[in-house]
Design an enzyme around this catalytic site. Structure first.
Site, short mmCIF file in Angstrom:
data_model
loop_
_atom_site.label_atom_id
_atom_site.label_comp_id
_atom_site.label_asym_id
_atom_site.label_seq_id
_atom_site.Cartn_x
_atom_site.Cartn_y
_atom_site.Cartn_z
N GLU A 20 -4.28 2.94 11.38
CA GLU A 20 -4.73 4.33 11.43
C GLU A 20 -5.31 4.64 10.06
O GLU A 20 -4.59 4.65 9.06
CB GLU A 20 -3.56 5.26 11.76
CG GLU A 20 -4.02 6.64 12.26
CD GLU A 20 -4.03 7.69 11.18
OE1 GLU A 20 -4.96 7.65 10.32
OE2 GLU A 20 -3.15 8.55 11.18
N GLU A 24 -13.56 11.91 3.65
CA GLU A 24 -12.24 12.52 3.75
C GLU A 24 -11.82 13.05 2.38
O GLU A 24 -11.82 12.31 1.40
CB GLU A 24 -11.24 11.48 4.25
CG GLU A 24 -9.88 12.04 4.58
CD GLU A 24 -8.95 10.98 5.15
OE1 GLU A 24 -8.12 11.32 6.00
OE2 GLU A 24 -9.05 9.80 4.73
N GLY A 31 -3.34 4.46 6.34
CA GLY A 31 -3.88 4.69 5.00
C GLY A 31 -5.39 4.74 5.02
O GLY A 31 -6.01 5.16 6.00
N GLY A 32 -6.02 4.26 3.94
CA GLY A 32 -7.46 4.38 3.77
C GLY A 32 -8.24 3.22 4.36
O GLY A 32 -7.71 2.13 4.59
N ILE A 33 -9.54 3.46 4.56
CA ILE A 33 -10.42 2.47 5.18
C ILE A 33 -10.52 1.20 4.35
O ILE A 33 -10.47 0.09 4.90
CB ILE A 33 -11.82 3.08 5.42
CG1 ILE A 33 -11.77 4.05 6.61
CG2 ILE A 33 -12.85 1.98 5.70
CD1 ILE A 33 -13.09 4.72 6.91
N GLU A 34 -10.67 1.33 3.05
CA GLU A 34 -10.87 0.14 2.22
C GLU A 34 -9.66 -0.78 2.28
O GLU A 34 -9.80 -2.00 2.38
CB GLU A 34 -11.19 0.53 0.78
CG GLU A 34 -12.56 1.20 0.61
CD GLU A 34 -13.68 0.39 1.25
OE1 GLU A 34 -13.73 -0.84 1.03
OE2 GLU A 34 -14.49 0.98 1.97
N THR A 35 -8.46 -0.22 2.21
CA THR A 35 -7.27 -1.03 2.34
C THR A 35 -7.18 -1.63 3.74
O THR A 35 -6.77 -2.77 3.91
CB THR A 35 -6.01 -0.21 2.05
OG1 THR A 35 -6.11 0.35 0.73
CG2 THR A 35 -4.76 -1.07 2.12
N GLY A 36 -7.59 -0.85 4.74
CA GLY A 36 -7.62 -1.37 6.11
C GLY A 36 -8.50 -2.59 6.25
O GLY A 36 -8.15 -3.56 6.94
N CYS A 72 -4.13 13.36 7.43
CA CYS A 72 -5.25 12.56 7.95
C CYS A 72 -6.03 13.30 9.03
O CYS A 72 -7.21 13.03 9.24
CB CYS A 72 -4.73 11.22 8.49
SG CYS A 72 -3.49 11.39 9.79
N LYS A 132 7.50 -1.20 4.51
CA LYS A 132 7.13 -0.92 3.13
C LYS A 132 6.58 0.50 3.04
O LYS A 132 5.46 0.78 3.45
CB LYS A 132 6.06 -1.89 2.62
CG LYS A 132 5.88 -1.79 1.09
CD LYS A 132 4.48 -2.16 0.64
CE LYS A 132 3.55 -0.98 0.58
NZ LYS A 132 3.90 0.04 -0.45
N GLU A 170 4.88 3.32 -2.52
CA GLU A 170 5.72 3.15 -3.71
C GLU A 170 6.02 4.47 -4.41
O GLU A 170 6.98 4.55 -5.19
CB GLU A 170 5.05 2.19 -4.69
CG GLU A 170 3.71 2.61 -5.23
CD GLU A 170 2.54 2.09 -4.39
OE1 GLU A 170 1.45 1.92 -4.96
OE2 GLU A 170 2.74 1.88 -3.18
#
Length: 490
Positions: A250, A385, A228-233, A284, A175, A178
């Protein structure tokens, strides 16, 4: 106009819900493509295809040499279509075409590297303490892999996931972001052209909170890889608990670039720019946290300001452009809030900090190279970041102070430092708590070397042997050739 569909079980297909997404060129806000906008149902179909291809298909049972041949075909196809891929990447992201060409070379090298690794026997014999027995360790593919790639380096980051997964014998549901799917669509065409069997590689387009969430939650997915980002992680970690699937994350970094007084001055200035302003700082590993020793601080800052003021903004397809636009208006507004925070915190904004003036910039998402002085490690702009063309400068007075400040971050992706003192190189390299440490260089990656971070920069590694191991299970097989009854019971 480009039109893109999803690729599931060897067929190109529109989304179940029939939705279409416009893909925007960041340079001028024009629509350059229409692609299918997938949903959870599309992701479920792709996972089902990948599951069947792994459980009942030929791919996991092929020899490493056979899988390597497919990957080598992909390497050759990427080299053949390098220019088309580079132009698509620049159209999608706004970065200069020359940067995109470098990306395509790295992508081709990644597939070539894992084509070679696929054929290598990575099992080994364990010395058993029991007579007349054998003990061996083998590597086996983990299974169905969900792979979620970011918008900043769409195909480069995807290749770091796809190549080792296929080399290991896994099946994949990919994926892309988008908003930047074009090169992932193109490489899917190349995967099909290379003859990789149906169901082994599947592409689903769509939003993270639908398609990405389904991949993270599905009990038919054995591994989820995300950049991607920490919150999504954090959300992915929670969702992955559905079946305790393997996780490879990552999650970015706030990367110090430390300049000691004995450094090659001109080289360090040049790379202070390179570390941040390629792809408008949307990297990143960008060295946005510049730390300069007091003895050379003022001179270094003046040299930096002069060079920053001359950076040429424009279209990625203009050969004179040195820095393109940001990815979107939403992201530009995020950068503007970040700059406002820096001003509120008391940092000195001495360059940039605004949208460029001029008719040619009005339709694009441009932002000027920005420099903050008199920053300290407690400021949000030093700790968070930025993902934009912004440098924050901190002054330090000793080696110990520089290392302590550099390590004072929740991230641990990468760091760099500049010195001509060999003893310092050994000391500082060992003390910096980052997954990659560059000495007298910055932002260098290649397929043989692992990539990933300490602390909240992620879990696991990409590239190198470590990147292949992420897609493998380790199995111990023990055999007794001359066993006899134990006679403990009965």
């Amino acid at each position: 106009m480009i039109y893109g569909k999803m690729y599931i079980n060897g067929s190109w297909t529109s989304s179940v819900n029939g939705l279409i997404r416009d893909i925007i060129n960041p340079y001028n806000s024009e629509v350059v493509a229409n692609v299918s906008e997938g949903c959870r149902e599309d992701a479920e179909l792709a996972v089902s295809a990948a599951r069947d291809a792994f459980d009942n298909g030929e791919w996991p049972g092929l020899t490493g040499d056979q899988r390597g041949e497919y990957l080598y075909r992909l390497y050759e196809l990427i080299k053949r279509d390098r220019e088309e891929l580079a132009e698509l990447e620049s159209l999608d992201t706004g970065k200069t075409v020359e940067e995109s060409r470098w990306d395509m070379d790295g992508i081709a090298d990644t597939f070539k590297y894992y084509a070679e690794r696929a054929s290598e026997e990575r099992g080994y014999i364990v010395d058993s303490p029991i007579p007349d027995t054998s003990s061996i360790v083998v590597k086996e593919p983990v299974g169905v892999c969900g792979q979620i790639s970011p918008w900043n380096y769409p195909l480069l980051q995807a290749s770091w996931k796809i190549a080792p997964a296929l080399a290991a014998g896994c099946t994949v549901v990919a994926k892309p972001s988008e908003i930047t799917p074009l090169t992932t669509l193109k490489i899917t065409e190349l995967i099909e052209e290379a003859g990789i069997p149906a169901g082994v590689f599947n592409l689903v387009l769509g939003k993270g909170d639908e398609v990405g969430a389904l991949l993270s939650e599905s009990e038919n997915v054995d591994l989820i890889s995300f950049t991607g980002g920490i919150e999504t992680g954090r959300k992915i970690i929670k969702s992955a608990s559905s079946n305790i699937k393997k996780i490879a994350l990552e999650l970015g970094g706030k990367n110090p670039n430390i300049v000691f007084a004995d450094a090659d001055f001109d080289l360090a200035v040049d790379f202070a720019l390179n570390a941040v302003f390629f792809h408008a700082g949307q990297i990143c590993s960008a060295g946005t946290r510049l730390m300069i020793e007091d003895k050379i601080h003022d001179e270094f800052v003046e040299a930096l300001k002069l060079k920053m003021s001359k950076i040429k903004l424009g279209s990625g397809f203009d050969k004179d452009t040195q820095m393109g636009p940001l990815i979107s208006e939403e992201h530009r507004q995020k950068i503007e809030r970040y700059v406002e925070t820096g001003i509120t915190e008391g940092a000195d904004l001495v360059l940039g900090g605004k949208r460029p003036e001029g008719e040619k910039y009005k339709k694009g998402f441009f932002y000027e190279p920005t420099l903050f002085l008199n920053c300290n490690e407690n400021m949000q702009i030093v700790q968070q970041e930025s993902f934009g063309p912004i440098i924050t400068v901190e002054r330090f007075y000793s080696e110990d102070e520089a290392v302590k400040k550099a390590n004072n971050t929740k991230y641990g992706l990468s760091a760099g430092f500049w010195t001509t003192d060999n003893s310092r190189i050994n000391r500082v390299s060992s003390k910096l708590k980052f997954g990659t440490v560059w000495v007298n260089d910055f932002n260098i990656y290649f397929p043989k070397a692992p990539w990933g971070g300490y602390k909240q920069s992620g879990i696991g590694r990409e590239l190198g042997f470590a990147g292949l191991d992420e897609y493998c299970e380790t199995k111990h097989i023990y055999q007794n050739f001359n066993n006899s009854p134990f006679k403990w019971f009965g």
